[in-house]
Design a protein around this motif. Structure first.
Motif, short mmCIF file in Angstrom:
data_model
loop_
_atom_site.label_atom_id
_atom_site.label_comp_id
_atom_site.label_asym_id
_atom_site.label_seq_id
_atom_site.Cartn_x
_atom_site.Cartn_y
_atom_site.Cartn_z
N MET A 126 6.56 -0.90 -10.70
CA MET A 126 6.37 -0.73 -9.07
C MET A 126 4.71 -0.65 -8.91
N ARG A 127 4.13 -0.25 -9.96
CA ARG A 127 2.56 0.14 -9.81
C ARG A 127 1.90 -1.20 -10.14
N PHE A 128 2.60 -1.84 -11.21
CA PHE A 128 1.97 -3.58 -11.48
C PHE A 128 2.11 -4.19 -10.35
N THR A 129 3.36 -4.32 -9.72
CA THR A 129 3.53 -5.05 -8.49
C THR A 129 2.92 -4.86 -7.21
N SER A 130 2.80 -3.55 -7.10
CA SER A 130 2.15 -3.15 -5.83
C SER A 130 0.48 -3.36 -6.00
N LEU A 131 -0.02 -3.12 -7.27
CA LEU A 131 -1.35 -3.31 -7.47
C LEU A 131 -1.88 -4.65 -7.35
N SER A 132 -1.02 -5.72 -8.10
CA SER A 132 -1.46 -7.21 -8.21
C SER A 132 -1.23 -7.79 -6.68
N LEU B 159 0.60 -1.06 -0.21
CA LEU B 159 0.09 -0.14 -0.02
C LEU B 159 0.86 1.32 -0.06
N VAL B 160 1.96 1.33 0.85
CA VAL B 160 3.03 2.52 0.77
C VAL B 160 3.45 2.61 -0.43
N THR B 161 4.09 1.62 -1.02
CA THR B 161 4.79 1.61 -2.43
C THR B 161 3.67 2.29 -3.41
N TRP C 17 1.15 4.05 -3.08
CA TRP C 17 0.77 5.55 -2.61
C TRP C 17 1.84 6.22 -3.28
N ILE C 18 3.06 5.77 -3.00
CA ILE C 18 4.54 6.72 -3.45
C ILE C 18 4.66 6.76 -4.85
N SER C 19 4.43 5.54 -5.55
CA SER C 19 4.36 5.38 -7.05
C SER C 19 3.27 6.23 -7.70
N SER C 20 2.15 6.30 -7.10
CA SER C 20 1.08 7.12 -7.71
C SER C 20 1.32 8.67 -7.33
N ARG C 21 1.69 9.15 -6.38
CA ARG C 21 2.38 10.46 -6.24
C ARG C 21 3.46 11.08 -7.37
N LYS C 22 4.31 9.98 -7.54
CA LYS C 22 5.52 10.25 -8.62
C LYS C 22 4.90 10.32 -10.07
N GLN C 23 4.01 9.51 -10.26
CA GLN C 23 3.38 9.41 -11.64
C GLN C 23 1.82 9.84 -11.73
N SER C 24 1.73 10.96 -12.64
CA SER C 24 0.38 11.42 -12.81
C SER C 24 -0.49 10.15 -13.19
N PRO C 25 -1.68 10.21 -12.51
CA PRO C 25 -2.81 9.10 -12.91
C PRO C 25 -3.39 8.95 -14.26
N LYS C 26 -3.25 8.14 -14.95
CA LYS C 26 -3.92 8.02 -16.28
C LYS C 26 -4.88 6.66 -16.34
N PRO C 27 -5.70 6.91 -17.30
CA PRO C 27 -6.81 5.84 -17.49
C PRO C 27 -6.11 4.71 -18.15
N TYR C 28 -6.22 3.58 -17.91
CA TYR C 28 -5.78 2.16 -18.17
C TYR C 28 -7.16 1.52 -18.94
N PRO C 29 -6.61 0.58 -19.97
CA PRO C 29 -7.86 0.06 -20.63
C PRO C 29 -8.52 -1.03 -19.68
N ALA C 30 -10.04 -1.16 -19.89
CA ALA C 30 -10.79 -2.17 -18.97
C ALA C 30 -9.93 -3.66 -19.07
N LYS C 31 -9.45 -3.92 -20.40
CA LYS C 31 -8.84 -4.97 -20.41
C LYS C 31 -7.68 -5.23 -19.77
N SER C 32 -6.82 -4.14 -19.43
CA SER C 32 -5.47 -4.22 -18.65
C SER C 32 -5.97 -4.43 -17.23
N TRP C 33 -7.04 -3.80 -16.81
CA TRP C 33 -7.34 -4.15 -15.19
C TRP C 33 -7.65 -5.25 -15.18
#
Length: 306
Positions: A190-196, A54-56, A58-74
């Protein structure tokens, strides 16, 4: 960074990740001495790892501007998370109820060849003849590592049940690695690992809650178990999950999986030092085969990149 340097870093990350993952078996053996069941131990491992992810995230989300991902990717992210660190773990733990741990480790490490086959036909990562030779050498090493245990193992009535459960674990983990190679460029390492891993942790917590009727009475377990679970969560879960995905981003899932063959060698060595298990000559020769296969693969990667 040159292509050669990138490959060398990828190999080093894959080896480090495999070595960290290999400590899990030793932690599990130490924890079982304190009389804990498998689903509770899995819950402790994943729930203690969850805050790190969760911390990682949050940190990666602050460093990278949020962008929409395709529903298939989610959707693929959720599927990979459930397959890789929830469902495969359950299959593995269930299989260990029927077969010896030595056989389980040998069966589980067919997943590098499964990854190589999937990569070859699914995502177009062609596996050359020399890489298949590397897989063969690593399997020879694994057979030598566990040969003595395989000769003396007990063939219980549920033997084939255990075999197929562990085969299922190997297959689902191979699928996770292939999906990782496709999703890491989309989400970032970082985001993929954290989310998965967050999804996998939540899946385990929900499973435990359903199985125990929503009751989470864990306070009666000794502090030693909590210490082991915390070490397993950080050393054998959090750190290697990032290292392996960073390796996949550099050298691909197939090579990262082959390099992971160093894991059983590390597990046996740690068990020799920490648990007093004896290390025989066949195991030493098997370990040298695995080291030779990984050295050969590393040399090939460096040569291709040059």
């Amino acid at each position: 960074m040159t292509s050669s340097q990138n490959n060398q870093i990828g190999v080093a990350l894959a080896i480090a990740g495999a070595l960290c993952f290999s400590t899990k078996a030793v932690f599990v053996k130490l924890a079982y001495r304190l009389e804990v069941d498998t689903i509770t131990l899995l819950l402790l491992r994943m729930s203690l790892a969850l805050p790190f992810y969760l911390v990682t995230w949050w940190i990666s989300s602050r460093k990278q501007s949020p962008k929409p991902y395709p529903a298939k990717s989610w959707l693929l992210l959720i599927v990979s998370a459930v397959l890789g660190y929830y469902f495969s773990s359950l299959l593995d733990f269930a299989g260990l109820q029927y077969i010896d741990a030595s056989l389980e480790r040998l069966i589980l490490f067919i997943y590098p060849s499964l990854v190589a086959i999937m990569a070859h036909f699914w995502i177009g990562t062609k596996v050359k003849g020399r890489e298949w030779t590397t897989i063969g050498i690593s399997y020879l090493g694994l057979i030598l590592l566990f040969g003595k245990q395989l000769i003396t193992m007990s063939w219980s009535p549920g033997f084939w049940t255990g075999v197929f459960l562990v085969l299922g674990c190997a297959f689902t983990f191979a699928l996770y690695l292939i999906l990782s190679q496709q999703l890491i460029p989309v989400f970032g390492v970082m985001r993929f690992t954290s989310l998965s891993m967050i999804i996998a942790c939540i899946s385990v917590i929900v499973h435990y809650g359903i199985e125990h009727g929503g009751s989470f009475h864990l306070q009666h377990y000794p502090w030693q178990l909590w210490a082991i679970a915390l070490a397993m969560a950080f050393i054998a879960t959090v750190i290697p999950s990032y290292l392996v995905n960073m390796a996949i981003a550099r050298i691909g899932a197939a090579k990262a999986a082959i390099i992971a063959s160093v894991g059983p060698l590390s597990t046996i060595t740690l068990a020799h030092w920490l648990l007093g298990e004896r290390l025989g000559m066949l195991q030493i020769v098997g370990g040298l085969c695995i080291v030779a296969s990984i050295t050969f693969l590393s040399w090939q990667s460096k040569r291709k990149a040059a």
